[in-house]
Motif scaffolding. Sequence first.
Motif, short mmCIF file in Angstrom:
data_model
loop_
_atom_site.label_atom_id
_atom_site.label_comp_id
_atom_site.label_asym_id
_atom_site.label_seq_id
_atom_site.Cartn_x
_atom_site.Cartn_y
_atom_site.Cartn_z
N LEU A 6 0.84 -1.19 0.00
CA LEU A 6 0.00 0.00 0.00
C LEU A 6 0.88 1.24 0.00
N SER A 7 0.58 2.16 -0.92
CA SER A 7 1.34 3.39 -0.99
C SER A 7 0.93 4.33 0.13
N MET A 8 1.90 4.94 0.76
CA MET A 8 1.65 5.90 1.83
C MET A 8 1.97 7.30 1.32
N VAL A 9 1.25 8.28 1.85
CA VAL A 9 1.49 9.69 1.53
C VAL A 9 2.28 10.29 2.68
N VAL A 10 3.37 10.94 2.36
CA VAL A 10 4.21 11.60 3.36
C VAL A 10 3.90 13.09 3.34
N CYS A 11 3.67 13.65 4.51
CA CYS A 11 3.40 15.08 4.66
C CYS A 11 4.56 15.74 5.40
N VAL A 12 5.06 16.82 4.84
CA VAL A 12 6.09 17.64 5.49
C VAL A 12 5.42 18.93 5.94
N LEU A 13 5.44 19.17 7.24
CA LEU A 13 4.76 20.32 7.83
C LEU A 13 5.77 21.20 8.56
N LEU A 14 5.80 22.46 8.20
CA LEU A 14 6.64 23.45 8.87
C LEU A 14 5.72 24.50 9.49
N PRO A 15 5.34 24.33 10.76
CA PRO A 15 4.40 25.28 11.38
C PRO A 15 4.98 26.69 11.43
N ARG A 16 4.11 27.66 11.25
CA ARG A 16 4.48 29.08 11.33
C ARG A 16 5.63 29.41 10.39
N PHE A 17 5.59 28.85 9.20
CA PHE A 17 6.71 29.01 8.27
C PHE A 17 6.85 30.47 7.83
N GLU A 18 5.74 31.11 7.47
CA GLU A 18 5.81 32.49 7.00
C GLU A 18 6.32 33.42 8.09
N LEU A 19 5.88 33.20 9.32
CA LEU A 19 6.34 34.04 10.43
C LEU A 19 7.81 33.81 10.71
N ALA A 20 8.26 32.56 10.65
CA ALA A 20 9.67 32.26 10.92
C ALA A 20 10.58 32.91 9.88
N VAL A 21 10.19 32.87 8.62
CA VAL A 21 11.00 33.48 7.57
C VAL A 21 11.05 35.00 7.75
N ALA A 22 9.90 35.61 7.99
CA ALA A 22 9.85 37.06 8.14
C ALA A 22 10.60 37.53 9.38
N ALA A 23 10.61 36.71 10.45
CA ALA A 23 11.28 37.10 11.69
C ALA A 23 12.77 36.82 11.68
N GLY A 24 13.26 36.10 10.66
CA GLY A 24 14.68 35.83 10.58
C GLY A 24 15.11 34.50 11.10
N GLY A 25 14.19 33.57 11.39
CA GLY A 25 14.55 32.25 11.87
C GLY A 25 13.63 31.79 12.98
N ARG A 26 13.60 30.49 13.22
CA ARG A 26 12.72 29.94 14.24
C ARG A 26 13.17 30.32 15.65
N GLU A 27 14.44 30.64 15.81
CA GLU A 27 14.90 31.03 17.14
C GLU A 27 14.19 32.29 17.63
N ALA A 28 13.83 33.18 16.70
CA ALA A 28 13.17 34.43 17.09
C ALA A 28 11.75 34.20 17.60
N LEU A 29 11.13 33.07 17.24
CA LEU A 29 9.75 32.83 17.65
C LEU A 29 9.62 32.60 19.15
N ALA A 30 10.71 32.15 19.79
CA ALA A 30 10.65 31.89 21.22
C ALA A 30 11.03 33.10 22.06
N ALA A 31 11.46 34.19 21.43
CA ALA A 31 11.95 35.35 22.18
C ALA A 31 10.82 36.19 22.76
N ALA A 32 9.72 36.35 22.04
CA ALA A 32 8.65 37.24 22.47
C ALA A 32 7.39 36.90 21.68
N PRO A 33 6.23 37.38 22.14
CA PRO A 33 5.01 37.18 21.34
C PRO A 33 5.11 37.91 20.01
N LEU A 34 4.99 37.15 18.93
CA LEU A 34 5.14 37.71 17.59
C LEU A 34 3.89 37.43 16.76
N ALA A 35 3.67 38.29 15.78
CA ALA A 35 2.60 38.08 14.81
C ALA A 35 2.96 38.82 13.53
#
Length: 410
Positions: A6-35
């Motif tokens: 049986l063929s399986m479908v693989v899903c790649v999920l990057l949560p908050r991808f647009e925010l992480a790119v705009a903020a300069g990286g995922r490390e910035a998401l943990a620094a403060a409340p961002l939107a």
Amino acid sequence: MRTYVLSMVVCVLLPRFELAVAAGGREALAAAPLALAPEIGREPLIGETSAAAEAHGVRAGLRLGEALARCPTLRLVTPDPAGVADAWETVVSALEGIGAAVETDRPGMAWFEEQGLRGLHGGSVESVISTTRRALVGGESRTGAGARVGAAPSRFAALAAAHRARARRPEIAPEKPAGLAAYLAPLPVSLLSSRGEVAALPEAFERFGIATLGELAKLSRAALADRFGNPGLLARDLALGRDTPLRPRVPTERLQEILELPEAALGQQLERALGMLIDRVLARPERRGRTVRAVVLSAALVGGGTWRSQLTFREALADPRRMRLALGGRLSELPAPADSLRLRVEAFGPPNGDQRSLLAEPAAIRRARLREAVRQTRAAAGPDAALRILAVDPDSRVPERRLALAPWEP
């Protein structure tokens, strides 16, 4: 006896991808409340939010004033649509580099079938997932670091598995239909919001007291069709683990040209810059005489952030004059002065073989273009997209009898 896997479908999920790119990286998401701040010139609704912002009750789609009232320390990040598109293209190219045929409709989510990759990467779904994770974190940019990977027999179930996965622990859903339905049953109906056709239904389901996919799957098809129509039936199928086949994109080479602009370039300067970009793209030897079907015009803004606009031409062309006419109107949508303009070819058409008659009359050319426009409109919106009004009984006292609609043919 031959055994079918049986063929399986693989899903790649990057949560908050647009925010992480705009903020300069995922490390910035943990620094403060961002939107993500609202885009200039559009409705004042915030975009993706960080986990710290969600802890204060801030969610994507809230009005800016309400979001700041809930979280006074909320920091707004300037949207970067062009940077997001480039970063996501890097991720998708990494997946295609391992041989995957990728379907993606938005940055941060991608799917592919793994059966054809088993022979290349170890012979099992687990080995394919391991290869996928290595491909995502490889390279200098590490754009795919922190991706969640899930696998299931269908697209929606794979997305649900990816939501339950963690960065270092992939999730594999059961293969059999009964086991898959039981796997999805305790998950919230809010997962349906990721699917465009049924995105508006979770709120209505919750008002009716339907909180999980299992409760949704127990409802009869007749009841859902009566209340919600085809979207309700699709939502029930998704809750049971059924879904439509994947529609992977066709990988194509992309050409682009970038032009730095003088300070505060406006009006005719922007138009001349656009003309130069078009001429440069059409002169590139990599085009090899092919026409252009779709392009993306983007700009880096003076005050920070970017702007991006995608355009698919009515017909594939290589005429710089017609391209300038089609793209010139998009320059008026720029929300702020730009530092640079970029034109990228997203899709090519066939080689330029549009050999019109030497003595073709303008009226004949116009009729041919009208026919093509009507054909494309009906293909996108249905057979009733182009109609004409016929006078049936002009003297009738009943307004409905005076005129009638009929298919329009140029």
